[in-house]
Every structure is written in structure tokens, then in C-alpha cells.
Design a protein around this motif. Structure first.
Motif, mmCIF file in Angstrom:
data_model
loop_
_atom_site.group_PDB
_atom_site.id
_atom_site.type_symbol
_atom_site.label_atom_id
_atom_site.label_comp_id
_atom_site.label_asym_id
_atom_site.label_seq_id
_atom_site.Cartn_x
_atom_site.Cartn_y
_atom_site.Cartn_z
ATOM 1 N N LEU A 1 0.812 -1.216 0.000
ATOM 2 C CA LEU A 1 0.000 0.000 0.000
ATOM 3 C C LEU A 1 0.844 1.264 0.000
ATOM 4 C CD1 LEU A 1 -2.704 -0.982 2.670
ATOM 5 C CD2 LEU A 1 -2.865 -1.179 0.183
ATOM 6 N N ALA A 2 2.110 1.147 0.411
ATOM 7 C CA ALA A 2 2.957 2.340 0.541
ATOM 8 C C ALA A 2 4.424 1.954 0.363
ATOM 9 C CB ALA A 2 2.736 3.015 1.894
ATOM 10 N N ALA A 3 4.771 1.531 -0.837
ATOM 11 C CA ALA A 3 6.127 1.042 -1.093
ATOM 12 C C ALA A 3 7.190 2.116 -0.888
ATOM 13 C CB ALA A 3 6.214 0.490 -2.520
ATOM 14 N N ASP A 4 6.807 3.390 -0.993
ATOM 15 C CA ASP A 4 7.765 4.480 -0.818
ATOM 16 C C ASP A 4 7.983 4.844 0.638
ATOM 17 O OD1 ASP A 4 8.059 4.629 -3.522
ATOM 18 O OD2 ASP A 4 6.711 6.344 -3.786
ATOM 19 N N ARG A 5 7.214 4.235 1.548
ATOM 20 C CA ARG A 5 7.289 4.627 2.949
ATOM 21 C C ARG A 5 7.439 3.459 3.922
ATOM 22 N NH1 ARG A 5 9.228 9.411 3.607
ATOM 23 N NH2 ARG A 5 8.737 10.546 1.718
ATOM 24 N N VAL A 6 7.423 2.234 3.411
ATOM 25 C CA VAL A 6 7.506 1.061 4.283
ATOM 26 C C VAL A 6 8.780 0.277 4.006
ATOM 27 C CG1 VAL A 6 6.442 -1.128 4.933
ATOM 28 C CG2 VAL A 6 4.996 0.867 4.492
ATOM 29 N N ILE A 7 9.522 -0.015 5.067
ATOM 30 C CA ILE A 7 10.664 -0.926 5.002
ATOM 31 C C ILE A 7 10.131 -2.297 5.400
ATOM 32 C CG2 ILE A 7 12.968 -1.447 5.861
ATOM 33 C CD1 ILE A 7 13.107 1.505 6.809
ATOM 34 N N TYR A 8 10.195 -3.224 4.475
ATOM 35 C CA TYR A 8 9.637 -4.561 4.721
ATOM 36 C C TYR A 8 10.743 -5.513 5.149
ATOM 37 C CZ TYR A 8 7.435 -9.088 3.700
ATOM 38 O OH TYR A 8 6.939 -10.363 3.783
ATOM 39 N N ALA A 9 10.519 -6.251 6.249
ATOM 40 C CA ALA A 9 11.508 -7.206 6.754
ATOM 41 C C ALA A 9 10.931 -8.614 6.774
ATOM 42 C CB ALA A 9 11.953 -6.807 8.165
ATOM 43 N N GLY A 10 11.695 -9.563 6.246
ATOM 44 C CA GLY A 10 11.303 -10.960 6.270
ATOM 45 C C GLY A 10 12.523 -11.839 6.473
ATOM 46 N N THR A 11 12.307 -13.117 6.807
ATOM 47 C CA THR A 11 13.427 -14.046 6.996
ATOM 48 C C THR A 11 12.996 -15.457 6.589
ATOM 49 O OG1 THR A 11 12.993 -14.924 9.222
ATOM 50 C CG2 THR A 11 13.994 -12.735 9.091
ATOM 51 N N ALA A 12 14.007 -16.329 6.505
ATOM 52 C CA ALA A 12 13.757 -17.752 6.281
ATOM 53 C C ALA A 12 13.833 -18.530 7.592
ATOM 54 C CB ALA A 12 14.775 -18.308 5.291
ATOM 55 N N SER A 13 13.894 -17.828 8.707
ATOM 56 C CA SER A 13 14.091 -18.485 10.005
ATOM 57 C C SER A 13 12.951 -19.420 10.375
ATOM 58 C CB SER A 13 14.275 -17.431 11.107
ATOM 59 O OG SER A 13 15.457 -16.698 10.909
ATOM 60 N N LYS A 14 11.710 -19.002 10.142
ATOM 61 C CA LYS A 14 10.570 -19.841 10.507
ATOM 62 C C LYS A 14 10.186 -20.803 9.391
ATOM 63 C CE LYS A 14 8.352 -17.135 14.118
ATOM 64 N NZ LYS A 14 9.566 -16.370 14.454
ATOM 65 N N THR A 15 10.424 -20.434 8.147
ATOM 66 C CA THR A 15 10.029 -21.304 7.037
ATOM 67 C C THR A 15 11.031 -22.412 6.771
ATOM 68 O OG1 THR A 15 11.073 -19.781 5.458
ATOM 69 C CG2 THR A 15 8.720 -19.489 5.882
ATOM 70 N N LEU A 16 12.315 -22.155 7.026
ATOM 71 C CA LEU A 16 13.353 -23.155 6.781
ATOM 72 C C LEU A 16 14.110 -23.479 8.067
ATOM 73 C CD1 LEU A 16 14.686 -21.974 3.302
ATOM 74 C CD2 LEU A 16 13.197 -23.930 3.790
ATOM 75 N N ALA A 17 15.010 -22.574 8.490
ATOM 76 C CA ALA A 17 15.763 -22.821 9.715
ATOM 77 C C ALA A 17 16.457 -21.550 10.161
ATOM 78 C CB ALA A 17 16.808 -23.924 9.500
ATOM 79 N N PRO A 18 16.416 -21.226 11.470
ATOM 80 C CA PRO A 18 17.107 -20.036 11.969
ATOM 81 C C PRO A 18 18.605 -20.057 11.696
ATOM 82 C CG PRO A 18 15.583 -20.894 13.612
ATOM 83 C CD PRO A 18 15.659 -21.913 12.528
ATOM 84 N N ALA A 19 19.201 -21.265 11.679
ATOM 85 C CA ALA A 19 20.650 -21.386 11.497
ATOM 86 C C ALA A 19 21.118 -20.942 10.114
ATOM 87 C CB ALA A 19 21.096 -22.825 11.748
ATOM 88 N N LEU A 20 20.203 -20.825 9.151
ATOM 89 C CA LEU A 20 20.598 -20.331 7.827
ATOM 90 C C LEU A 20 21.088 -18.895 7.887
ATOM 91 C CD1 LEU A 20 17.858 -21.685 5.389
ATOM 92 C CD2 LEU A 20 20.287 -22.238 5.395
ATOM 93 N N ARG A 21 20.534 -18.111 8.828
ATOM 94 C CA ARG A 21 20.893 -16.702 8.988
ATOM 95 C C ARG A 21 20.673 -15.935 7.689
ATOM 96 N NH1 ARG A 21 19.317 -16.280 12.934
ATOM 97 N NH2 ARG A 21 20.094 -14.150 13.015
ATOM 98 N N ILE A 22 19.487 -16.073 7.108
ATOM 99 C CA ILE A 22 19.137 -15.326 5.901
ATOM 100 C C ILE A 22 17.868 -14.523 6.162
ATOM 101 C CG2 ILE A 22 18.379 -15.446 3.503
ATOM 102 C CD1 ILE A 22 20.062 -17.873 3.110
ATOM 103 N N GLY A 23 17.964 -13.237 5.968
ATOM 104 C CA GLY A 23 16.817 -12.346 6.058
ATOM 105 C C GLY A 23 16.887 -11.337 4.932
ATOM 106 N N TRP A 24 15.866 -10.486 4.828
ATOM 107 C CA TRP A 24 15.868 -9.498 3.759
ATOM 108 C C TRP A 24 15.085 -8.257 4.162
ATOM 109 C CZ3 TRP A 24 14.354 -14.597 3.136
ATOM 110 C CH2 TRP A 24 12.987 -14.862 3.264
ATOM 111 N N LEU A 25 15.510 -7.159 3.611
ATOM 112 C CA LEU A 25 14.808 -5.889 3.736
ATOM 113 C C LEU A 25 14.450 -5.406 2.341
ATOM 114 C CD1 LEU A 25 17.092 -3.971 6.278
ATOM 115 C CD2 LEU A 25 14.886 -5.020 6.780
ATOM 116 N N VAL A 26 13.196 -5.005 2.153
ATOM 117 C CA VAL A 26 12.777 -4.334 0.922
ATOM 118 C C VAL A 26 12.627 -2.861 1.288
ATOM 119 C CG1 VAL A 26 11.086 -4.219 -0.938
ATOM 120 C CG2 VAL A 26 11.578 -6.420 0.169
ATOM 121 N N VAL A 27 13.442 -2.030 0.664
ATOM 122 C CA VAL A 27 13.637 -0.654 1.117
ATOM 123 C C VAL A 27 13.029 0.349 0.139
ATOM 124 C CG1 VAL A 27 15.424 1.043 1.667
ATOM 125 C CG2 VAL A 27 15.747 -1.343 2.307
#
Length: 219
Positions: A145-171
Motif C-alpha cells: 500500500l505504501a512502497a515508498d514509505r515502508v521498510i519490509y523485513a522478512g526471513t527464512a528463520s521460521k520457514t526453513l531454519a534459523p541457522a541459515l541466517r538469511i533475512g531481507w529488507l525491501v527498502v
């Protein structure tokens, strides 16, 4: 990896995601810390947080941001009070509030979007478990709804494994350069082999198939 994520997030979470606006992190904790530092760098001072919400706000404090606790109910964070308290940004869990579990209502989403657009604010959206909402239909990410104003954070910690240490920010576009500068100052990059593996899962549809099988394996 970033191209695969952009396709996946656009299809599954309704994001407006340009691969050049995606930053790979070592998980949500690092992503949150980066987002806080960048918010401070672009002039934010008072940032709303959900109450109740996370108990650990060290990253926000270290970034020099002032926390503004805002009550949460079954419709999510109280946006009217957020505005009244003079917050300039927010860190929220709109799709599945932690720890209460509610969803930010449509009316409050629209109110929040209008506010951040009118006041040049920014919101960090923690979409920590959107793939696993079994109690109701999935709700699209606030970022759509507001791609110019929201920093989106997600990870693979719950879907795969926390030990992967992979996350992402959409800025948002205006934060790409300060985020890039900050990330380069922090580290040389994230592990490549794990990124390639996750990109392969996303591109081949194996990630989607894995998620569809997950409910049967949950206690």
C-alpha cells in the motif's frame, strides 16, 4: 537471490519489490538494527513501537531513536494515538501482531498510510510468519500500500531454519543509498552458497511446495 525474492514476495505477499531495493541480511535482528540506524540517519527521532510488543529494543536505543509505546488491541496498533503522540515512524507487525496475534484492520492501515505519506515518515514492517496463518485468510503486506514509505523485513528463520541466517529488507527508493552505505560499513556480505540454495528453491517452486506441506508437520 534478490530477483527470486522480488518475484516471490510480489506473488505471495503483494509487495512492490524491485530487486535493486532488496538487501540480504543475516536475519531479522540485523535487519531491524540497520533499519533503525537508517531511520535515524534520515532525520527520524521519535518512533512508535507496539505495546505490548518486543521486549528487546536495544537496536532502537543504540540508533539514538526515542521509543514511543502505543497500545495495541484486536485491530492492531492504535494509529490515532500514534499520531497524537507525535511519532515520526513506527516498528510494527501488521499481519500478525506479536504477541497478541491480531491483524491491523483495513481502516487503520489506510489511516497509517495516509499519515506516513503526509508526514514523510517511515514504517518498519516485520512480516515474521505471514506464511503460517491458519486461523484466517492471509492478509497482504502493508508495503504493497505504501512502497515508498515502508521498510519490509522478512526471513527464512521460521520457514526453513534459523541457522541459515538469511533475512531481507525491501527498502523504499529514497533509503536505498543510505541503506547500502550502512550495510557496507557493517560487513562484506552474506553467505553466498545459502543464498544460491534459497534462490533455487524459490525459482523452482520447491519453496512453495515445502510451505504447503508444513501444516501437516506442525504439532
Amino acid at each position: 537471490m534478490r530477483s527470486a525474492l522480488a518475484d516471490y514476495l510480489g506473488r505471495v505477499r503483494g509487495l512492490v519489490a524491485d530487486p535493486s531495493h532488496i538487501f540480504i541480511t543475516s536475519g531479522f535482528a540485523e535487519g531491524r538494527a540497520l533499519a533503525c540506524v537508517v531511520m535515524r540517519a534520515v532525520g527520524l527521532r521519535r518512533v512508535a513501537v507496539e505495546d505490548p510488543g518486543y521486549s528487546d529494543w536495544v537496536a532502537l536505543d543504540k540508533a539514538g531513536l526515542q521509543r514511543v509505546p502505543i497500545p495495541v488491541d484486536e485491530q492492531g496498533i492504535d494509529v490515532d494515538q500514534l499520531i497524537a503522540m507525535g511519532a515520526e515512524g513506527a516498528l510494527i507487525t501488521p499481519s500478525h501482531q506479536f504477541p497478541i496475534g491480531g491483524v491491523l484492520s483495513a481502516g487503520r492501515r489506510q489511516r497509517l498510510v495516509r499519515w506516513i505519506e503526509q508526514h514523510d515518515g517511515y514504517v518498519l514492517e516485520d512480516d515474521y510468519d505471514a506464511e503460517f496463518r491458519y486461523d484466517q485468510a492471509s492478509v497482504g503486506a502493508l508495503q504493497g500500500l505504501a512502497a515508498d514509505r515502508v521498510i519490509y523485513a522478512g526471513t527464512a528463520s521460521k520457514t526453513l531454519a534459523p541457522a541459515l541466517r538469511i533475512g531481507w529488507l525491501v527498502v523504499p527508493p529514497e533509503l536505498v543509498r543510505p541503506m547500502d552505505a550502512e550495510l557496507r560499513r557493517w560487513k562484506e556480505g552474506s553467505p553466498r552458497i545459502e543464498q544460491d540454495a534459497l534462490a533455487h528453491l524459490l525459482q523452482t517452486g520447491a519453496y512453495d511446495r515445502h510451505l504447503r506441506k508444513m501444516p501437516a508437520n506442525l504439532p
